[in-house]
Design a protein around this motif. Structure first.
Motif, PDB file in Angstrom:
ATOM      1  N   PHE A 155      40.253  77.729  22.023  1.00 47.67           N
ATOM      2  CA  PHE A 155      41.213  78.832  22.132  1.00 47.67           C
ATOM      3  C   PHE A 155      40.611  80.079  21.473  1.00 47.67           C
ATOM      4  N   LYS A 156      40.654  81.194  22.194  1.00 47.57           N
ATOM      5  CA  LYS A 156      40.064  82.413  21.635  1.00 47.57           C
ATOM      6  C   LYS A 156      41.078  83.525  21.405  1.00 47.57           C
ATOM      7  N   HIS A 157      42.355  83.286  21.776  1.00 44.98           N
ATOM      8  CA  HIS A 157      43.372  84.334  21.651  1.00 44.98           C
ATOM      9  C   HIS A 157      44.596  83.752  20.937  1.00 44.98           C
ATOM     10  N   LEU A 158      44.934  84.299  19.753  1.00 44.57           N
ATOM     11  CA  LEU A 158      46.102  83.855  18.998  1.00 44.57           C
ATOM     12  C   LEU A 158      47.220  84.890  19.098  1.00 44.57           C
ATOM     13  N   HIS A 159      48.454  84.401  19.275  1.00 43.33           N
ATOM     14  CA  HIS A 159      49.627  85.278  19.339  1.00 43.33           C
ATOM     15  C   HIS A 159      50.463  85.066  18.073  1.00 43.33           C
ATOM     16  N   PHE A 160      50.559  86.093  17.253  1.00 43.12           N
ATOM     17  CA  PHE A 160      51.364  86.020  16.027  1.00 43.12           C
ATOM     18  C   PHE A 160      52.713  86.677  16.268  1.00 43.12           C
ATOM     19  N   GLU A 161      53.783  85.931  15.966  1.00 42.51           N
ATOM     20  CA  GLU A 161      55.133  86.496  16.018  1.00 42.51           C
ATOM     21  C   GLU A 161      55.678  86.478  14.591  1.00 42.51           C
ATOM     22  N   ASN A 173      55.092  82.774  13.145  1.00 40.29           N
ATOM     23  CA  ASN A 173      54.738  81.705  14.079  1.00 40.29           C
ATOM     24  C   ASN A 173      53.463  82.105  14.805  1.00 40.29           C
ATOM     25  N   VAL A 174      52.648  81.117  15.129  1.00 40.35           N
ATOM     26  CA  VAL A 174      51.422  81.403  15.868  1.00 40.35           C
ATOM     27  C   VAL A 174      51.356  80.507  17.094  1.00 40.35           C
ATOM     28  N   LYS A 175      50.934  81.104  18.205  1.00 44.08           N
ATOM     29  CA  LYS A 175      50.743  80.355  19.446  1.00 44.08           C
ATOM     30  C   LYS A 175      49.364  80.679  19.999  1.00 44.08           C
ATOM     31  N   THR A 176      48.811  79.721  20.696  1.00 46.53           N
ATOM     32  CA  THR A 176      47.513  79.950  21.341  1.00 46.53           C
ATOM     33  C   THR A 176      47.740  80.261  22.815  1.00 46.53           C
ATOM     34  N   ASP A 177      46.955  81.158  23.340  1.00 45.85           N
ATOM     35  CA  ASP A 177      47.059  81.538  24.752  1.00 45.85           C
ATOM     36  C   ASP A 177      46.364  80.475  25.602  1.00 45.85           C
ATOM     37  N   PRO A 178      47.121  79.698  26.408  1.00 44.92           N
ATOM     38  CA  PRO A 178      46.507  78.626  27.190  1.00 44.92           C
ATOM     39  C   PRO A 178      45.554  79.116  28.289  1.00 44.92           C
ATOM     40  N   ASN A 179      45.628  80.415  28.596  1.00 44.97           N
ATOM     41  CA  ASN A 179      44.763  80.961  29.650  1.00 44.97           C
ATOM     42  C   ASN A 179      43.482  81.590  29.092  1.00 44.97           C
ATOM     43  N   ALA A 180      43.469  81.853  27.771  1.00 41.13           N
ATOM     44  CA  ALA A 180      42.274  82.463  27.164  1.00 41.13           C
ATOM     45  C   ALA A 180      41.441  81.347  26.528  1.00 41.13           C
ATOM     46  N   LEU A 181      40.537  80.791  27.320  1.00 46.28           N
ATOM     47  CA  LEU A 181      39.759  79.623  26.881  1.00 46.28           C
ATOM     48  C   LEU A 181      38.267  79.879  26.977  1.00 46.28           C
ATOM     49  N   VAL A 182      37.528  79.170  26.136  1.00 51.46           N
ATOM     50  CA  VAL A 182      36.060  79.207  26.190  1.00 51.46           C
ATOM     51  C   VAL A 182      35.577  77.793  26.494  1.00 51.46           C
ATOM     52  N   ASP A 183      34.800  77.638  27.548  1.00 51.32           N
ATOM     53  CA  ASP A 183      34.312  76.317  27.947  1.00 51.32           C
ATOM     54  C   ASP A 183      33.169  75.890  27.007  1.00 51.32           C
ATOM     55  N   LEU A 184      33.373  74.754  26.347  1.00 50.39           N
ATOM     56  CA  LEU A 184      32.373  74.245  25.404  1.00 50.39           C
ATOM     57  C   LEU A 184      31.708  72.967  25.907  1.00 50.39           C
ATOM     58  N   THR A 185      31.944  72.630  27.158  1.00 49.02           N
ATOM     59  CA  THR A 185      31.503  71.316  27.670  1.00 49.02           C
ATOM     60  C   THR A 185      29.983  71.164  27.636  1.00 49.02           C
ATOM     61  N   GLU A 186      29.271  72.238  27.978  1.00 43.76           N
ATOM     62  CA  GLU A 186      27.806  72.145  28.062  1.00 43.76           C
ATOM     63  C   GLU A 186      27.143  72.807  26.849  1.00 43.76           C
ATOM     64  N   ASP A 187      25.948  72.297  26.518  1.00 42.79           N
ATOM     65  CA  ASP A 187      25.170  72.884  25.418  1.00 42.79           C
ATOM     66  C   ASP A 187      24.426  74.120  25.919  1.00 42.79           C
ATOM     67  N   LYS A 188      25.124  75.235  25.903  1.00 38.84           N
ATOM     68  CA  LYS A 188      24.487  76.493  26.303  1.00 38.84           C
ATOM     69  C   LYS A 188      25.129  77.636  25.528  1.00 38.84           C
ATOM     70  N   GLU A 189      24.410  78.731  25.409  1.00 40.55           N
ATOM     71  CA  GLU A 189      24.925  79.878  24.664  1.00 40.55           C
ATOM     72  C   GLU A 189      26.143  80.473  25.368  1.00 40.55           C
ATOM     73  N   VAL A 190      27.128  80.876  24.561  1.00 39.75           N
ATOM     74  CA  VAL A 190      28.387  81.399  25.112  1.00 39.75           C
ATOM     75  C   VAL A 190      28.768  82.676  24.360  1.00 39.75           C
ATOM     76  N   HIS A 191      29.218  83.673  25.112  1.00 37.52           N
ATOM     77  CA  HIS A 191      29.744  84.895  24.496  1.00 37.52           C
ATOM     78  C   HIS A 191      31.262  84.765  24.369  1.00 37.52           C
ATOM     79  N   VAL A 192      31.779  85.026  23.161  1.00 33.85           N
ATOM     80  CA  VAL A 192      33.218  84.864  22.904  1.00 33.85           C
ATOM     81  C   VAL A 192      33.782  86.150  22.305  1.00 33.85           C
ATOM     82  N   ASP A 193      34.910  86.597  22.857  1.00 27.54           N
ATOM     83  CA  ASP A 193      35.676  87.696  22.259  1.00 27.54           C
ATOM     84  C   ASP A 193      36.906  87.082  21.593  1.00 27.54           C
TER      85      ASP A 193
END
Length: 591
Positions: A155-161, A173-193
């Protein structure tokens, strides 16, 4: 009068030390755009509560200057390591998809995050001393039978209420955005915001009630029904069994008194049987009397510790997320009650005509602390190897050693000297014969182990339902706040332990077995062994704990807790048995 003043001062000290966190965090008022403190605490596998790590041990974006928050002793013992958080949540400032930082994750960092997601890692933060929980990512198993096909996401996006009332923070309260995801399945470099969104809402909830949200979870109707069912079940069981035993015991004792009175008036050449005829041996001092007195001293101290902890809990000191208050109170009260252990042990040892009271004091000081210290050394080494926050820093270890050296030991010695000088004599209604009477052959079920099994089962049956909630709180993430019910269960436990020990002591004496001292202590304390047996059941059947560190912490520290219960309940059992034995032998004429 002086003793009463001393105890009052002691109680105030404990209350002040245990409520320090509450007073420090009781008056946070802010203006618009003020920086409200956000601290990142720890991360770890959700099912392994002891296995926690620093938040920035994972490759998150860290602030330019990471500041450690000063923590109290109890917080450090609890494994809390608060540092300045990665997000800026100013008072009354809304934010929409604000970028916290941009980061390029290397293959190793991707693998590290993936491993964390596989183990169901959670994170914990504190915002204005309010706890925030959340998971790091998720595993996509849908339609995939083979684990090698699973997808791992961060999860790369947190929603604070955040809810506020005038100039104070009330809830977050904190919720994670289910649509803002970073794929970690493969061993490769990833750019994350890494992003976060903040929404402020007004509420009418007063500041004084902001912690009620966390305590209400254990007071929900269905939970309360189970707790009350547990108490009713315990009370009914206790009333039936103790009533049954009391009726039998009183009737049998009445018959015994009539019989022995009749025997004295009639022929004196009858065969001697029953508990009256071992009156010359029943008050013969036990073997290993120094160890026995030390066990009584340690048990009395632990009983006093339990009572003080219940008093603090009932007056509301241990409210949810009062970080480390329980650990602080345990350390402080244990240190300050060591004088009780010294006094009780030395006084009883001298009553048993013991001479080496210094050795007895050393034994008293090490009887509980020794095994606890050895267990701590092993588990702390394991935690250091895992680089976990459960490992105590060197400075904290020094503080604990200083408390033991400068507080516990002097009070233990002072209590021992007071006990030695009390010069109280052991109150025995009957004289002890010069030579011990031979114990007749007894059936196997009258042996020590079968009697311990019988003695421990009844008290354990009265508390086992409540044990689940205690374990789920201590070794899980459930919140336990119904201390009044727990106190009732504790009182029931003491009553049943005392009664079953008295009953078994009577049957032992009726069988002309006069070695009841150690037996009554072992029977009283046997509930501690049953609780440890429940630990095995809970670990394998009711929890998802795994791994060497969590397993060793669970069974290591539970062994110490159950040993403490063994000493405490053993003391209660012996004291009840001693009172009973003195009473029945006072009621007959001893020649």
């Amino acid at each position: 009068m002086e003793k009463m003043k001393g105890w009052l001062v002691f109680s105030l000290l404990v209350l002040c030390s245990a409520t320090q966190v509450r007073s420090d965090a009781s008056d946070h008022r802010y203006k618009a755009r003020d920086q409200v403190p956000l601290y990142a605490n720890k991360v770890g596998p959700f099912h392994n509560p002891s296995e926690t790590y620093r938040y920035f041990d994972l490759p998150f974006c860290s602030p330019a200057h990471v500041k450690d928050k000063k923590e109290a002793l109890g917080e450090v013992l609890n494994g809390d390591r608060l540092v300045s958080g990665p997000y800026k949540l100013e008072f009354l400032v809304d934010k929409d998809s604000e970028i916290s930082c941009k980061k390029k994750l290397t293959k190793e960092e991707v693998a590290q995050f993936r491993s964390a997601v596989m183990k169901d890692y959670y994170f914990q933060m504190y915002y204005d001393d309010l706890p925030i929980w959340g998971f790091l990512g998720k595993i996509d198993k849908e339609g995939k039978a083979d684990p090698s096909e699973y997808k791992y996401y961060l999860f790369k996006h947190l929603h604070f209420e955040i809810l506020y009332n005038k100039d104070r923070v009330i809830e977050i309260n904190v919720k994670t955005d289910p649509n803002a995801l970073v794929d970690l399945t493969e061993d490769k470099e990833v750019h994350v915001d890494f992003m976060y969104t903040v929404k402020w809402k007004e509420t009418n909830t007063p500041f004084e009630k902001r912690m009620e949200k966390y305590s209400q979870s254990s007071s929900l109707p269905h939970h309360l029904e189970i707790h009350w069912f547990s108490i009713i079940n315990s009370c009914v069981t206790v009333l039936l069994l103790t009533g049954f035993l009391a009726t039998i015991l009183m009737r049998v004792l009445k018959n015994d008194f009539v019989k022995y009175a009749h025997d004295e008036e009639t022929a004196e050449d009858q065969e001697e049987t029953g508990w009256k005829y071992i009156h010359g041996d029943v008050f013969r001092y036990p073997k290993q009397k120094s160890l026995f007195a030390a066990a009584l001293g340690s048990g009395t101290q632990l009983f006093t510790l339990a009572i003080f902890i219940f008093v603090l809990a009932l007056v509301g000191v241990f409210y949810p997320y009062n970080r480390g208050a329980l650990f602080t109170a345990l350390v402080v009260i244990y240190a300050l009650t060591s004088g009780i252990a010294g006094y009780t042990a030395a006084s009883f040892y001298c009553q048993l005509e013991g001479t080496n009271w210094v050795r007895n004091l050393l034994l008293t000081g090490g009887l509980f602390c020794g095994p606890l210290f050895l267990t701590f050394c092993f588990l702390n080494t394991v935690a250091i190897f895992y680089n976990s926050t459960a490992a105590l820093p060197f400075g904290t270890i020094v503080v604990i050693v200083l408390i033991l050296t400068l507080v516990t030991s002097p009070l233990l010695v002072l209590g021992g000297i007071a006990g030695k000088n009390s010069k109280a004599e052991f109150q025995a209604p009957c004289r002890t014969a010069k030579y011990p009477r031979e114990i007749p052959p007894l059936p196997w079920y009258r042996g020590t182990l079968p009697q311990m099994a019988m003695a421990g089962f009844l008290p354990f049956s009265a508390i086992y339902i409540e044990l689940y909630y205690i374990f789920a709180s201590v070794w899980g993430h459930r919140i336990y706040t119904i201390y009044s019910i727990l106190f009732i269960v504790f009182i029931i436990l003491l009553i049943v332990t005392a009664f079953i020990t008295v009953a078994l002591t009577y049957f032992q004496l009726a069988a002309e077995d006069h070695e009841w001292w150690w037996r009554s202590f072992l029977c009283g304390g046997s509930t501690g062994l049953f609780i440890y047996g429940y630990c095995l059941y809970y670990y394998y059947a009711r929890s998802d704990m795994s791994g060497f560190m969590q397993t060793s912490f669970f069974f290591g520290y539970m062994a110490c807790i159950c040993y403490g219960f063994f000493l405490m309940l053993g003391t209660v059992g012996f004291r009840a048995a001693l009172f009973f034995v003195r009473h029945i032998y006072r009621s007959i004429k001893c020649e």
